[in-house]
Design an enzyme around this catalytic site. Structure first.
Site, PDB file in Angstrom:
ATOM      1  N   TYR A  88      29.558  13.797  53.583  1.00 35.39           N
ATOM      2  CA  TYR A  88      29.148  14.990  55.096  1.00 35.39           C
ATOM      3  C   TYR A  88      28.249  15.327  55.289  1.00 35.39           C
ATOM      4  O   TYR A  88      27.465  15.527  55.354  1.00 35.39           O
ATOM      5  CB  TYR A  88      28.331  16.404  53.829  1.00 35.39           C
ATOM      6  CG  TYR A  88      30.012  16.897  52.401  1.00 35.39           C
ATOM      7  CD1 TYR A  88      30.707  16.473  52.388  1.00 35.39           C
ATOM      8  CD2 TYR A  88      28.936  15.239  50.796  1.00 35.39           C
ATOM      9  CE1 TYR A  88      31.453  16.512  50.806  1.00 35.39           C
ATOM     10  CE2 TYR A  88      30.002  15.488  49.610  1.00 35.39           C
ATOM     11  CZ  TYR A  88      31.297  15.640  49.538  1.00 35.39           C
ATOM     12  OH  TYR A  88      31.780  15.590  48.780  1.00 35.39           O
ATOM     13  N   TYR A 108      34.406  22.823  41.540  1.00 32.30           N
ATOM     14  CA  TYR A 108      34.829  21.162  42.804  1.00 32.30           C
ATOM     15  C   TYR A 108      35.716  20.517  41.871  1.00 32.30           C
ATOM     16  O   TYR A 108      35.414  20.213  40.552  1.00 32.30           O
ATOM     17  CB  TYR A 108      33.626  20.787  42.681  1.00 32.30           C
ATOM     18  CG  TYR A 108      33.950  20.054  43.736  1.00 32.30           C
ATOM     19  CD1 TYR A 108      33.876  19.319  45.057  1.00 32.30           C
ATOM     20  CD2 TYR A 108      33.898  18.545  43.156  1.00 32.30           C
ATOM     21  CE1 TYR A 108      33.786  18.218  45.473  1.00 32.30           C
ATOM     22  CE2 TYR A 108      33.814  17.077  43.656  1.00 32.30           C
ATOM     23  CZ  TYR A 108      34.057  16.783  45.467  1.00 32.30           C
ATOM     24  OH  TYR A 108      33.903  15.908  45.889  1.00 32.30           O
ATOM     25  N   ASP A 120      39.544  18.815  33.841  1.00 35.16           N
ATOM     26  CA  ASP A 120      38.734  18.157  34.675  1.00 35.16           C
ATOM     27  C   ASP A 120      36.869  17.340  34.704  1.00 35.16           C
ATOM     28  O   ASP A 120      36.483  18.380  34.414  1.00 35.16           O
ATOM     29  CB  ASP A 120      38.836  18.384  36.453  1.00 35.16           C
ATOM     30  CG  ASP A 120      37.577  16.939  37.108  1.00 35.16           C
ATOM     31  OD1 ASP A 120      37.637  15.976  37.002  1.00 35.16           O
ATOM     32  OD2 ASP A 120      37.738  18.012  38.369  1.00 35.16           O
ATOM     33  N   LYS A 159      33.854   9.297  37.621  1.00 38.67           N
ATOM     34  CA  LYS A 159      32.239   8.177  36.925  1.00 38.67           C
ATOM     35  C   LYS A 159      32.138   7.968  36.568  1.00 38.67           C
ATOM     36  O   LYS A 159      31.085   6.069  36.345  1.00 38.67           O
ATOM     37  CB  LYS A 159      32.232  10.113  37.102  1.00 38.67           C
ATOM     38  CG  LYS A 159      32.017  10.712  38.904  1.00 38.67           C
ATOM     39  CD  LYS A 159      30.992  11.785  39.222  1.00 38.67           C
ATOM     40  CE  LYS A 159      31.658  11.681  40.515  1.00 38.67           C
ATOM     41  NZ  LYS A 159      32.003  13.694  40.685  1.00 38.67           N
TER      42      LYS A 159
HETATM   43  C1  LIG Z   1      33.653  14.412  41.583  1.00 41.83           C
HETATM   44  C2  LIG Z   1      34.113  14.630  41.186  1.00 41.83           C
HETATM   45  C3  LIG Z   1      35.556  14.578  41.229  1.00 41.83           C
HETATM   46  C4  LIG Z   1      35.645  13.404  43.074  1.00 41.83           C
HETATM   47  O1  LIG Z   1      35.047  12.347  42.233  1.00 41.83           O
HETATM   48  P1  LIG Z   1      35.786  10.841  43.428  1.00 41.83           P
HETATM   49  O2  LIG Z   1      35.339   9.943  42.632  1.00 41.83           O
HETATM   50  O3  LIG Z   1      34.207  11.069  43.898  1.00 41.83           O
HETATM   51  O4  LIG Z   1      36.545  10.996  44.453  1.00 41.83           O
HETATM   52  C5  LIG Z   1      36.134  15.929  40.770  1.00 41.83           C
HETATM   53  N1  LIG Z   1      36.152  16.978  39.633  1.00 41.83           N
HETATM   54  C6  LIG Z   1      34.932  16.633  39.487  1.00 41.83           C
HETATM   55  C7  LIG Z   1      34.288  17.437  38.430  1.00 41.83           C
HETATM   56  C8  LIG Z   1      33.918  15.472  40.316  1.00 41.83           C
HETATM   57  O5  LIG Z   1      32.845  15.685  39.631  1.00 41.83           O
END
Ligand SMILES: *Cc1c(COP(=O)(O)O)cnc(C)c1O
Length: 708
Positions: A293, A421, A522, A551
């Site tokens: 960013y 997000y 997610d 992650k």
């Molecule tokens: C970081 C994140 C993503 C995206 O993951 P990337 O590996 O950066 O593409 C999606 N959802 C959540 C909740 C996140 O924290």
């Protein structure tokens, strides 16, 4: 370079074995360094020291303190040198034990505990006292310090170049190369190798020794461990006459003169060799490399990280910063975990990658088994993808393919929460918060999704049923076109670090079931213990239809994500071809199921489960909540909250990220505020003192009005 101008430098000295000649080499090198300093710098401001972090086999000394035999030998080697300040101690042992055995046994017998990190800190404190410090280990690389750690852990915590002392005899090529492999596996840099002789020459061995030297010179140079000197056997080092002993040490020192000079020039505490000078590197970065960013050129201010261990990141200038970010949720277990590095190097050596089309492998199968066993009930199939965002793309495609297979192709929209997000690719962006997300920039390409109010009911307050009414109504009304609802369970991350009530999630699950909408959880940020549950869905005791992981999945080592689905979803998509339908899930990244990433992820999941993560997370929650509480009363602060190993200070207005980050680095912490939140989610292993430094630094920043 004038040695007088040299900053604190040093190297760690280890051997191929106990009695390889380390102490003699260390003692003679100490003399060589001091002599070199005396010669090249008449002002005599160059200081060298030798330290022994752990000394076993100590006798009671004159002053009732234990007398360390190796320290005696270092001092012996300096006899006859006309040093300016002869009384100044140039050798010391940090931890002394009576039994002449391995450090872990000796410490155990004394009822004490040795800890690699504490020893490294004690060594670092000593290193400041001289221009060059020799740190002599005990025994070889894998000699235990305690039940878990060994000398390699001490070396890794210290992060100094390593000098390997090799006793030149039958078998030494094998021992030396195995040691170099072990050092390389821990990312340790080489100062070099010194070959020595610990027993008298025997007839006929010259050919063997010359060959050892030639092989090690070649293989050592290839591995960054050049042979710096070959020393003869000198029985006079232990002669009864002190003159003879002095002459022998002087001779050994002369043979090490070039090695000493080389080490002064090449051994720094930081990675410098072969790399660009620090300012050149930053200049190239600023002009040519994108950061997240950020504008391309000139890019934002960045710091050069050279290594990381435990809960800390080391910067090029030698500073260590306490990591408050876990590198964006990933490094939950801390950096440089030996078991992760081992999994990585072993898999890399065997099979870094093969395509997943038509092939499978143990790392993927074992990881999938583990994930399904741990995940909320009802999840049955695993799709491996490359990153979090891609897993969200895959989850969205799965939801759409499910409804096509279920004969409801009109269900193509997604519902999402405001403040969410889910990633940066187009599908993922379309379900991010429409205001703080990037919708206005990419409106031409983004599908229009349905947004529900951000859950207003806080995690830490009683649930307010009225807060759910609007959401429930909207979901029921729009169900005919909705394929799925995607949510971050309980903790909304990058969209505002908001913690909402698990009852809200429970009701979402119930409405989705009733209205025929799939629920995608997610868990990319919340998975693997961060919120205090292994998965945040557990707070509401729900199972999603589709779950995204990423992650911390690989413990922060590399990129990998996984999409877990229920039987129902997987079966429908896989049903034998019906009119125009593929009967298969239509996605397949090149690096799908990467053996390397899967092997590391398996090791990371095992390491997490074997650790006391629940206690750590609970401890950090208390620490962060208490530590950040003083920010509550500061003007411009809207809220302070903590959940699991996440602590947040929310402000009224967006903060200046660059200004605050600069301040934090000067405080010795790594915290990157974003928009209206200054937050930390440190590695679970972060010690209390480091967690307190994080919260103290945040409090100080707010007290000084850095957020205004
Ligand atoms: C970081 C994140 C993503 C995206 O993951 P990337 O590996 O950066 O593409 C999606 N959802 C959540 C909740 C996140 O924290």
């Amino acid at each position: 370079m004038s040695p007088a101008s040299a900053a604190s430098r040093g190297c760690f000295i280890t051997g191929t074995d106990t009695d390889a000649g380390k102490t003699t080499v260390t003692a003679a090198l100490l003399r060589a360094l001091l002599e070199y300093g005396l010669e090249s710098d008449p002002a005599n401001s160059f200081e060298a020291r030798a330290i022994k972090p752990v000394q076993t086999g100590c006798e009671p000394g004159e002053d009732a303190n234990p007398a360390a035999p190796d320290v005696k030998r270092y001092s012996e080697a300096l006899r006859g040198l006309s040093l300016p300040d002869a009384a100044q101690p140039r050798a010391s042992a940090l931890r002394c034990f009576r039994p002449a055995c391995s450090p872990h046994l000796a410490a155990q017998a004394a009822g004490e505990h040795l800890d690699a990190r504490e020893l490294a800190l004690a060594c670092r404190a000593e290193v400041c006292k001289a221009n060059f410090t020799l740190i002599e280990g005990a025994g070889g690389a894998h000699v235990p310090l305690n039940d878990e750690e060994d000398m390699l852990d001490l070396m890794a915590a210290l992060d100094f170049p390593v000098l390997l002392v090799v006793s030149n005899k039958l078998g030494c090529i094998n021992h030396a190369l195995l040691t170099l492999d072990a050092l390389a596996a821990r990312g340790l840099r080489g100062a070099g190798m010194i070959l020595c002789r610990t027993v008298p020459d025997r007839a006929g061995e010259e050919i063997l020794r010359a060959d050892n030297a030639a092989v090690l010179a070649r293989k050592g140079a290839e591995r960054g461990f050049p042979v710096l000197a070959e020393l003869p056997f000198l029985p006079d080092l232990d002669a009864p006459s002190s003159e003879e002993r002095e002459r022998a040490w002087a001779r050994l020192s002369a043979l090490l003169r070039d090695a000493a000079r080389h080490m002064i020039c090449s051994c720094s505490g930081e990675i410098a060799k072969q790399s660009l000078a620090a300012d050149e590197l930053l200049a190239f970065d600023r002009d040519h490399i994108w950061h997240p960013y950020a504008p391309a050129a000139p890019g934002p201010k960045v710091w050069e990280a050279v290594s990381a261990a435990g809960a800390r990141i080391r910067l090029r200038d030698g500073r260590e910063v306490v990591d408050g970010m876990s590198s964006w949720w990933c490094a939950a277990l801390g950096y440089r975990r030996p078991e992760l590095i081992r999994a990585l190097t072993e898999q890399a050596a065997r099979m870094p990658h093969v395509m997943f089309g038509g092939l499978t492998h143990q790392p993927a199968v074992t990881l999938a088994e583990k994930l399904l066993a741990l995940a909320p009930a009802g999840l049955n199939n695993v799709f491996f993808a490359d990153s979090g965002s891609i897993s969200v793309e895959a989850a969205i495609k799965m939801a759409l393919q499910y409804w096509q297979a279920a004969g409801k192709p009109g269900k193509t929209r997604l519902a999402a929460l405001r403040g969410a997000y889910h990633g940066d690719t187009c599908g993922a962006m379309s379900v991010c918060d429409p205001v703080t997300g990037m919708h206005h920039l990419f409106s031409g390409i983004l599908p229009r999704q349905l947004f529900l109010e951000r859950p207003s009911c806080r995690f830490d307050q009683a649930f307010e049923p009225a807060s759910f009414a609007q959401t429930e109504q909207t979901l029921r009304r729009e169900a005919a076109t909705l394929a799925a609802l995607i949510v971050e369970p309980v903790v909304q991350g990058a969209g505002g670090m908001w913690f909402y009530h698990p009852e809200y999630l429970r009701r979402l699950r119930a409405v989705c079931d009733e209205a025929g909408i799939l629920l995608i959880a997610d868990e990319i940020a919340t998975g693997f213990g961060r919120t205090g549950k292994l998965f945040a869905s557990e707070w509401a005791e729900i199972s999603p239809d589709i779950m995204c992981l990423g992650k911390a999945l690989t413990g922060g080592t590399m990129t990998l994500s996984a999409v877990l689905t229920s039987h129902r979803v997987a079966d429908a998509i896989s049903r034998p071809k019906a009119e125009g339908l593929p009967g298969a899930f239509m996605h397949g990244p090149t690096f799908m199921g990467s053996p390397l990433a899967c092997a590391v992820a398996r090791a990371a999941v095992d390491a997490l489960l074997a650790s006391a993560w629940q206690e750590h997370v609970a401890r950090l929650e208390r620490r962060l909540a208490e530590g950040l509480a003083p920010c509550r009363n500061i003007p411009g602060v809207r809220d302070v909250r903590a959940l699991g190993a996440i602590g947040v200070v929310e402000t009224e207005h967006p903060v200046n990220t660059e200004k605050m980050q600069d301040f934090f680095v000067r405080q010795g912490v790594w915290i990157r505020p974003f928009n209206r939140t200054v937050y930390v989610m440190p590695p679970f292993i972060t010690p209390d003192a480091d967690a307190d430094l994080l919260t103290r630094s945040i409090c100080l920043a707010f007290a000084q009005g850095m957020h205004l």
